[in-house]
Design a protein around this motif. Structure first.
Motif, mmCIF file in Angstrom:
data_model
loop_
_atom_site.group_PDB
_atom_site.id
_atom_site.type_symbol
_atom_site.label_atom_id
_atom_site.label_comp_id
_atom_site.label_asym_id
_atom_site.label_seq_id
_atom_site.Cartn_x
_atom_site.Cartn_y
_atom_site.Cartn_z
ATOM 1 N N ILE A 274 -31.695 11.248 -29.951
ATOM 2 C CA ILE A 274 -31.095 10.607 -31.143
ATOM 3 C C ILE A 274 -29.950 9.460 -31.329
ATOM 4 N N TYR A 275 -30.398 8.370 -31.566
ATOM 5 C CA TYR A 275 -28.994 7.293 -31.428
ATOM 6 C C TYR A 275 -28.285 7.135 -32.862
ATOM 7 N N GLU A 276 -27.312 7.352 -32.745
ATOM 8 C CA GLU A 276 -26.570 7.389 -33.798
ATOM 9 C C GLU A 276 -25.494 5.960 -33.655
ATOM 10 N N SER A 277 -25.903 4.858 -34.287
ATOM 11 C CA SER A 277 -25.061 3.679 -34.304
ATOM 12 C C SER A 277 -23.547 4.000 -35.333
ATOM 13 N N PHE A 278 -22.526 3.339 -34.541
ATOM 14 C CA PHE A 278 -21.413 3.350 -35.093
ATOM 15 C C PHE A 278 -21.254 2.236 -36.051
ATOM 16 N N TYR A 279 -21.896 1.160 -35.895
ATOM 17 C CA TYR A 279 -21.914 0.316 -36.758
ATOM 18 C C TYR A 279 -23.183 -0.223 -37.372
ATOM 19 N N GLU A 280 -22.948 -1.253 -38.392
ATOM 20 C CA GLU A 280 -24.084 -1.813 -39.053
ATOM 21 C C GLU A 280 -24.230 -3.074 -38.514
ATOM 22 N N LEU A 281 -25.419 -3.560 -38.957
ATOM 23 C CA LEU A 281 -26.046 -4.952 -38.414
ATOM 24 C C LEU A 281 -24.890 -6.052 -38.916
ATOM 25 N N GLY A 282 -24.471 -6.773 -38.212
ATOM 26 C CA GLY A 282 -23.350 -7.899 -38.784
ATOM 27 C C GLY A 282 -21.979 -7.683 -38.549
ATOM 28 N N GLN A 283 -21.508 -6.330 -38.208
ATOM 29 C CA GLN A 283 -20.211 -5.951 -37.974
ATOM 30 C C GLN A 283 -19.866 -6.433 -36.528
ATOM 31 N N PRO A 284 -18.361 -6.711 -36.680
ATOM 32 C CA PRO A 284 -17.719 -6.965 -35.255
ATOM 33 C C PRO A 284 -17.418 -5.697 -34.396
ATOM 34 N N VAL A 285 -17.507 -5.829 -33.111
ATOM 35 C CA VAL A 285 -17.439 -4.954 -32.304
ATOM 36 C C VAL A 285 -16.422 -5.188 -31.028
ATOM 37 N N GLU A 286 -15.535 -4.347 -30.750
ATOM 38 C CA GLU A 286 -14.554 -4.726 -29.764
ATOM 39 C C GLU A 286 -15.043 -4.340 -28.224
ATOM 40 N N ALA A 287 -15.093 -5.056 -27.176
ATOM 41 C CA ALA A 287 -15.464 -4.815 -25.777
ATOM 42 C C ALA A 287 -14.734 -3.320 -25.636
ATOM 43 N N LEU A 291 -20.147 1.628 -29.170
ATOM 44 C CA LEU A 291 -21.055 1.228 -30.141
ATOM 45 C C LEU A 291 -21.830 2.408 -30.776
ATOM 46 N N GLY A 292 -22.158 3.499 -30.281
ATOM 47 C CA GLY A 292 -22.887 4.362 -30.718
ATOM 48 C C GLY A 292 -23.193 5.550 -29.785
ATOM 49 N N GLN A 293 -23.625 6.515 -29.951
ATOM 50 C CA GLN A 293 -23.895 7.587 -28.970
ATOM 51 C C GLN A 293 -25.371 8.235 -29.199
ATOM 52 N N VAL A 294 -25.971 8.873 -28.108
ATOM 53 C CA VAL A 294 -27.081 9.686 -27.880
ATOM 54 C C VAL A 294 -26.858 10.916 -28.087
ATOM 55 N N HIS A 295 -27.671 11.626 -29.005
ATOM 56 C CA HIS A 295 -27.521 12.877 -29.119
ATOM 57 C C HIS A 295 -28.569 13.927 -28.556
ATOM 58 N N PHE A 296 -28.180 14.954 -27.932
ATOM 59 C CA PHE A 296 -29.178 15.698 -27.241
ATOM 60 C C PHE A 296 -29.546 17.017 -27.965
ATOM 61 N N TYR A 297 -30.561 16.816 -28.889
ATOM 62 C CA TYR A 297 -30.884 17.913 -29.885
ATOM 63 C C TYR A 297 -31.573 19.093 -29.255
ATOM 64 N N GLU A 298 -31.600 19.061 -27.874
ATOM 65 C CA GLU A 298 -32.339 20.307 -27.261
ATOM 66 C C GLU A 298 -31.372 21.147 -26.330
ATOM 67 N N ASN A 299 -30.022 20.566 -26.411
ATOM 68 C CA ASN A 299 -29.170 21.184 -25.752
ATOM 69 C C ASN A 299 -27.755 20.879 -26.486
ATOM 70 N N LEU A 300 -27.354 22.127 -27.225
ATOM 71 C CA LEU A 300 -26.011 22.078 -28.272
ATOM 72 C C LEU A 300 -24.916 22.085 -27.323
ATOM 73 N N ASP A 303 -22.614 17.146 -24.703
ATOM 74 C CA ASP A 303 -21.644 16.283 -25.562
ATOM 75 C C ASP A 303 -22.590 15.066 -25.680
ATOM 76 N N PRO A 304 -22.538 14.390 -26.825
ATOM 77 C CA PRO A 304 -23.526 13.115 -26.906
ATOM 78 C C PRO A 304 -23.038 12.256 -25.749
ATOM 79 N N GLU A 305 -23.931 11.159 -25.542
ATOM 80 C CA GLU A 305 -23.208 10.152 -24.458
ATOM 81 C C GLU A 305 -23.332 8.866 -25.139
ATOM 82 N N GLN A 306 -21.805 8.573 -24.919
ATOM 83 C CA GLN A 306 -21.512 7.308 -25.454
ATOM 84 C C GLN A 306 -22.021 5.943 -25.093
ATOM 85 N N ILE A 307 -22.317 5.030 -25.860
ATOM 86 C CA ILE A 307 -22.732 3.554 -25.355
ATOM 87 C C ILE A 307 -21.414 2.753 -25.523
#
Ligand code: CA
Length: 347
Positions: A274-287, A291-300, A303-307
């Motif tokens: 499940i992808y959780e974006s840390f930003y909304e469309l139109g927002q600035p992002v720093e290199a 940007l967001g993270q992928v949650h592993f709902y089958e394995n608590l 840790d989520p994988e950050q993008i």
């Protein structure tokens, strides 16, 4: 019928003055209709001598602002206000529009990946071939209205590619800016061959692609951008009278000229979840920032994988649905346009 003639026919006379509302008729034999036809709606409005613009929508069947803006234009536009010719096809991939899906349910093909198409191919290939063979030669410019479809959501933008021909680049760039979307984008696409875009560009004509929203929805703000944009294009080409309606005149921020220069601006999920974006469309992002993270709902215990953002820029494309698969594009960034014309042409 010669080997490369299309099975598609129409009673539209593309050379006749006036307003014609009809169909492209594609023979479609299937289980419940042996002598059936696919009837793709088309409107042609022509008056005298002048440029020809083709507007297409519904190349993907899960994108809605373009078809709605073009159905409205089809009803409103009369020959008295036109100098030249306007060809309007709101739902070019009609079977996909009926199904509300990106691909055609007839052959599971993506209309914007099969160009130049084939007259003896599957339905999607037959449609592509007809556009390239019969309609494109009539046109000076093609404006293809898309959105993010079910799988993505976009900041409403109008886009063009980096073009090597200087004259074609300048003409396309002027039309791009006339559309007056929140973002005017020059983009290096990673989607490979088979796009309508490249057929039009190779023919030396002007091609613009609008991306108007997405996530399977019809966005009201994006629809307004599309409606204003298609009218602005007609004014820009002198087909209808009047001045281009700017963003500022509608109390909006000015259109921003931006670019997606290379693969470094595209970000994909490398795991399903499940992808959780840390930003909304139109927002600035720093290199370097997540940007967001992928949650592993089958394995608590995992840790989520950050993008991580590979570049700094504005988030212009995000994932539509919450779930993602490995390899899905989840974020695309754009920077303010900075490429010099000499870099464009590699000289
Ligand atoms: Ca699309």
């Amino acid at each position: 019928m010669s080997a490369d003639s299309s099975p598609i026919s129409t009673d539209i006379d593309f050379d006749a003055d006036g307003r014609q509302v009809s169909y492209l008729r594609a023979p479609h034999s299937h289980n419940t209709s042996g002598w059936g036809n696919l009837l793709i709606p088309i409107t042609v409005v022509k008056n005298g001598i002048g440029p020809t613009v083709l507007f297409t929508g519904g190349v993907h069947g899960d994108e809605y602002e373009g078809p709605v803006a073009l159905m409205k234009l089809s009803r409103q536009l009369g020959p008295a206000e036109v100098q030249g010719r306007v060809i309007i096809i709101p739902t070019l991939n009609l079977p996909a529009t009926r199904a509300g899906t990106r691909l055609s349910p007839i052959d599971d093909k993506d209309l914007n990946r099969v160009f130049p198409g084939h007259p003896r191919g599957t339905m999607t290939e037959v449609i592509a071939h007809y556009v390239r063979q019969e309609i494109l030669p009539l046109c000076d410019a093609v404006i293809d209205l898309h959105s993010g479809g079910y799988s993505m959501d976009f900041v409403p933008y109008i886009s063009m590619h980096y073009l090597e021909d200087e004259v074609q680049y300048e003409q396309t760039r002027a039309a791009l800016e006339a559309f007056q979307a929140p973002v005017a984008l020059i983009i290096n696409e990673l989607s490979g061959e088979g796009l309508l875009d490249y057929e039009v560009e190779r023919a030396g004509k002007i091609f613009l692609c609008a991306e108007m929203g997405g996530a399977g929805m019809l966005s009201l703000p994006a629809l307004r951008v599309a409606e204003t944009g298609v009218r602005n294009i007609l004014k820009y080409f002198g087909i209808t009278e009047g001045e281009v309606v700017t963003r500022e005149s509608q109390d909006n921020p000015a259109s921003r000229l931006m670019e997606v220069p290379d693969a470094g601006y595209y970000h994909m999920a490398e795991s399903a979840g499940i992808y959780e974006s840390f930003y909304e469309l139109g927002q600035p992002v720093e290199a370097g920032q997540p940007l967001g993270q992928v949650h592993f709902y089958e394995n608590l215990q995992r840790d989520p994988e950050q993008i991580i953002a590979k570049q700094s820029g504005m988030l212009i494309i995000t994932r539509g649905p919450g779930w993602v698969d490995r390899g899905d594009t989840v974020a695309v960034l754009a920077r303010n346009f900075a490429t010099r014309p000499t870099e464009l042409r590699g000289s």
